[in-house]
Write a protein that holds these residues in place. Structure first.
Motif, PDB file in Angstrom:
ATOM      1  N   LEU A  25       0.828  -1.205   0.000  1.00  0.00           N
ATOM      2  CA  LEU A  25       0.000   0.000   0.000  1.00  0.00           C
ATOM      3  C   LEU A  25       0.868   1.262   0.000  1.00  0.00           C
ATOM      4  N   ILE A  26       1.902   1.276   0.811  1.00  0.00           N
ATOM      5  CA  ILE A  26       2.809   2.431   0.856  1.00  0.00           C
ATOM      6  C   ILE A  26       3.523   2.599  -0.483  1.00  0.00           C
ATOM      7  N   LEU A  27       3.965   1.507  -1.079  1.00  0.00           N
ATOM      8  CA  LEU A  27       4.630   1.580  -2.381  1.00  0.00           C
ATOM      9  C   LEU A  27       3.686   2.126  -3.449  1.00  0.00           C
ATOM     10  N   LEU A  28       2.429   1.717  -3.425  1.00  0.00           N
ATOM     11  CA  LEU A  28       1.450   2.235  -4.385  1.00  0.00           C
ATOM     12  C   LEU A  28       1.220   3.735  -4.187  1.00  0.00           C
ATOM     13  N   ILE A  29       1.119   4.173  -2.952  1.00  0.00           N
ATOM     14  CA  ILE A  29       0.897   5.595  -2.679  1.00  0.00           C
ATOM     15  C   ILE A  29       2.103   6.418  -3.109  1.00  0.00           C
ATOM     16  N   LEU A  30       3.310   5.948  -2.790  1.00  0.00           N
ATOM     17  CA  LEU A  30       4.516   6.676  -3.208  1.00  0.00           C
ATOM     18  C   LEU A  30       4.652   6.695  -4.725  1.00  0.00           C
ATOM     19  N   GLY A  31       4.298   5.591  -5.389  1.00  0.00           N
ATOM     20  CA  GLY A  31       4.324   5.554  -6.849  1.00  0.00           C
ATOM     21  C   GLY A  31       3.338   6.529  -7.454  1.00  0.00           C
ATOM     22  N   LEU A  32       2.181   6.656  -6.853  1.00  0.00           N
ATOM     23  CA  LEU A  32       1.174   7.603  -7.324  1.00  0.00           C
ATOM     24  C   LEU A  32       1.666   9.044  -7.166  1.00  0.00           C
ATOM     25  N   ILE A  33       2.304   9.336  -6.047  1.00  0.00           N
ATOM     26  CA  ILE A  33       2.850  10.677  -5.832  1.00  0.00           C
ATOM     27  C   ILE A  33       3.951  10.974  -6.837  1.00  0.00           C
ATOM     28  N   LEU A  37       3.846  13.967  -9.782  1.00  0.00           N
ATOM     29  CA  LEU A  37       4.836  15.044  -9.878  1.00  0.00           C
ATOM     30  C   LEU A  37       5.540  15.047 -11.237  1.00  0.00           C
ATOM     31  N   VAL A  38       5.888  13.857 -11.721  1.00  0.00           N
ATOM     32  CA  VAL A  38       6.560  13.768 -13.025  1.00  0.00           C
ATOM     33  C   VAL A  38       5.604  14.168 -14.146  1.00  0.00           C
ATOM     34  N   PHE A  39       4.352  13.773 -14.044  1.00  0.00           N
ATOM     35  CA  PHE A  39       3.371  14.130 -15.068  1.00  0.00           C
ATOM     36  C   PHE A  39       3.143  15.642 -15.094  1.00  0.00           C
TER      37      PHE A  39
END
Length: 129
Positions: A25-33, A37-39
């Motif tokens: 869950l933490i990895l998914l949230i960090l990936g979304l953030i 930012l990159v987008f």
């Protein structure tokens, strides 16, 4: 009414399941953030390149076009510099097309997905206004 009782052998099952799911869950949230930012940076670079191409097509001045591209991306950190911007051709004749390309290395905040990601924003306009 029937009351269900949890047996003593299942007391910590929810805690164990949560502990197993939490890293994912933490990895998914960090990936979304990171993706967000990159987008956002990619959109800013594309808009800045488009603005630089528009100014170059109208004014035919690479210095003014570079300044316009830099000013059009105020939210990009670290800021876009003149060295990130390529304008081709350097002289915009009537009927030609000018291309402004911004090459930029976006810094990633978590480090889970690398330290930087190369992004390119490109804008193309017909010269002569």
């Amino acid at each position: 009414m029937f009351k269900t009782r949890i047996s003593r052998s299942e007391d910590g099952a929810a805690a164990v399941e949560f502990a197993l799911v939490l890293p994912v869950l933490i990895l998914l949230i960090l990936g979304l953030i990171e993706f967000s930012l990159v987008f956002n940076t990619q959109i800013s670079l594309t808009n800045a390149a488009r603005e630089g191409a528009r100014v170059m097509a109208i004014q035919n001045d690479p210095g003014v076009a570079r300044a316009a591209a830099i000013n059009a991306a105020p939210g990009v950190t670290p800021a876009v510099t003149g060295g990130n911007i390529a304008i081709t051709p350097a002289n915009c004749g009537a009927g030609d097309t000018v291309t402004v390309t911004i090459d930029y290395n976006a810094e990633l905040i978590t480090g889970f997905f690398g330290t930087a990601l190369g992004l390119t924003g490109r804008g193309v306009m017909l010269c002569g206004g």
